[in-house]
Write an enzyme that holds these catalytic residues in place. Structure first.
Site, PDB file in Angstrom:
ATOM      1  N   HIS A 170       0.845  -1.200   0.000  1.00  0.00           N
ATOM      2  CA  HIS A 170       0.000   0.000   0.000  1.00  0.00           C
ATOM      3  C   HIS A 170       0.879   1.249   0.000  1.00  0.00           C
ATOM      4  O   HIS A 170       0.616   2.221   0.711  1.00  0.00           O
ATOM      5  CB  HIS A 170      -0.953  -0.002   1.193  1.00  0.00           C
ATOM      6  CG  HIS A 170      -1.967  -1.096   1.136  1.00  0.00           C
ATOM      7  ND1 HIS A 170      -3.266  -0.909   0.706  1.00  0.00           N
ATOM      8  CD2 HIS A 170      -1.881  -2.413   1.434  1.00  0.00           C
ATOM      9  CE1 HIS A 170      -3.923  -2.053   0.739  1.00  0.00           C
ATOM     10  NE2 HIS A 170      -3.105  -2.989   1.181  1.00  0.00           N
ATOM     11  N   TYR A 204       3.573  -5.011  10.023  1.00  0.00           N
ATOM     12  CA  TYR A 204       3.480  -3.555   9.933  1.00  0.00           C
ATOM     13  C   TYR A 204       4.627  -2.890  10.704  1.00  0.00           C
ATOM     14  O   TYR A 204       5.207  -1.899  10.264  1.00  0.00           O
ATOM     15  CB  TYR A 204       2.159  -3.060  10.496  1.00  0.00           C
ATOM     16  CG  TYR A 204       0.927  -3.331   9.658  1.00  0.00           C
ATOM     17  CD1 TYR A 204       0.955  -4.165   8.543  1.00  0.00           C
ATOM     18  CD2 TYR A 204      -0.283  -2.753   9.988  1.00  0.00           C
ATOM     19  CE1 TYR A 204      -0.169  -4.415   7.792  1.00  0.00           C
ATOM     20  CE2 TYR A 204      -1.431  -2.989   9.235  1.00  0.00           C
ATOM     21  CZ  TYR A 204      -1.362  -3.823   8.137  1.00  0.00           C
ATOM     22  OH  TYR A 204      -2.492  -4.065   7.396  1.00  0.00           O
TER      23      TYR A 204
END
Length: 362
Positions: free
Chosen positions: A67, A335
């Site tokens: 992303h 993450y």
């Protein structure tokens, strides 16, 4: 019953369709990462999964490992109080909670054209007055391809580009799908999915299940989604030849006024799976409209307030807890790995004077 299309070595006539699905899945599976350091060294780790993402799609210093292309947004969540019966989280008390969000498309290339993939994502960080935060990442698809971190990793390996062609081997991708029938729902969605013209007109699903806890300690498994008020009408941005039309469309729409979504919370009933993001819950499950997400401004991610936020889905306020979905700790760990890599790289990019951001506390 045996599916003749689900074979280890598919006929040549099927390779084209497998390749098409693989292209969609390849940029989608990167939505999630893998697990924490409590596992033995020979098992999967955040480093291995993020390394595999880089092996598959390359490394762009200073950017998210997935992303990577996105824009920042700011606004607030206007709660109507209806979810308070199920969660004691302050964000669900009637009133407004400020937020910093981010729209993005999957993939690690921050220069990819917006039309390269049909999936869009929405990430939010809502800051409660009591200092606690709710961070959530959602995607414009109703199911995830796989249900476990191991399957996720195996899928990434199957989709690693062949050095000779620069593309995944369709036979390897087909063999993976044959071994993972749980991908059927996502593959069916991917066959008909098309890139939308706007972030503003998408539905965004949590995919994973969570648990709401009320003031008395009663627990309720939930999933949520954001449903837009906007339709495809309302934007006159010319998308032809513009690889960045999503950001242009968003800015144009916001120049005319705020954009709104309704937060719909679905309540699970006995037997509904909370540990399998590949399976939708029955359509007749009760749903609560918990309030309205209002977005007012957008800024480029390079200088906007979302740049240094890690949208870790396990940063949760009191009243919201993780379910037993194994993808949740997987996402959190990967993450964090990606965040540390990109912020360290950003601090050392030639010609920049940007200080290295400090890791955020949960």
């Amino acid at each position: 019953m045996h599916d003749p299309s689900a074979t280890d070595t598919p006929p040549k006539r099927h390779l084209g369709s497998w390749a098409l699905i693989a292209a969609v899945v390849a940029v989608t599976v990167g939505t999630f990462g893998y697990v924490g350091g409590w596992l033995a060294p020979h098992r999967l780790t955040p480093k291995r999964i993020v390394d595999q993402l880089q092996d598959n799609a390359g490394t762009f210093a200073g950017y998210r490992r997935n992303h990577a292309k996105g824009v920042c947004v700011t606004g607030y969540f206007d709660s109507n109080g209806h979810a308070q019966a199920y969660s004691s989280a302050e964000v669900f008390a009637a009133g407004r909670t400020p937020l910093v969000g981010r729209f993005a498309i999957p993939g690690s290339n921050p220069y990819a054209p917006d039309s390269s993939v049909p999936i869009r994502s929405m990430a939010l960080r809502l800051a409660q007055a009591n200092g606690q935060q709710w961070r959530t990442g959602m995607n414009s698809m109703p199911v995830f391809p796989v249900s476990t971190p191991q399957a996720f990793y195996d899928q990434l390996k199957a989709q690693q580009p062949d050095p000779a062609t620069g593309k995944p081997d369709p036979a390897k991708v087909a063999a993976f799908f044959a071994a993972h029938p749980e991908t059927a729902a996502f593959r069916a969605w991917a066959k008909t999915a098309k890139p939308s013209a706007s972030f503003a007109t998408e539905n965004y699903w949590s995919l994973d299940a969570f648990v709401f806890v009320d003031s008395a300690g009663k627990r309720q498994a939930v999933r949520w989604r954001m449903v837009p008020e906007a339709t495809d009408a309302g934007s006159d941005v010319d998308n032809s030849g513009n690889p960045d039309y999503l950001a242009s469309d968003l800015a144009q729409r916001l120049s005319q006024g705020p954009l709104r979504w309704h937060l719909l919370v679905t309540l699970a009933q006995a037997g509904d799976p909370t540990n399998d993001a590949t399976r939708e819950w029955p359509a007749d499950r009760p749903t609560i409209d918990a309030g309205t997400l209002v977005l007012e401004h957008t800024e480029p991610q390079e200088s906007g307030p979302c740049r240094d936020i890690n949208y870790d889905p396990l940063v949760l306020p009191d009243g919201i807890e993780a379910s037993d979905d194994p993808l949740l700790p997987a996402r959190s760990a990967a993450y964090a790995d990606s965040y540390l890599r990109r912020t360290s790289e950003e601090a050392h990019l030639p010609g920049t004077a940007v200080a290295q951001p400090k890791p955020e506390a949960k």
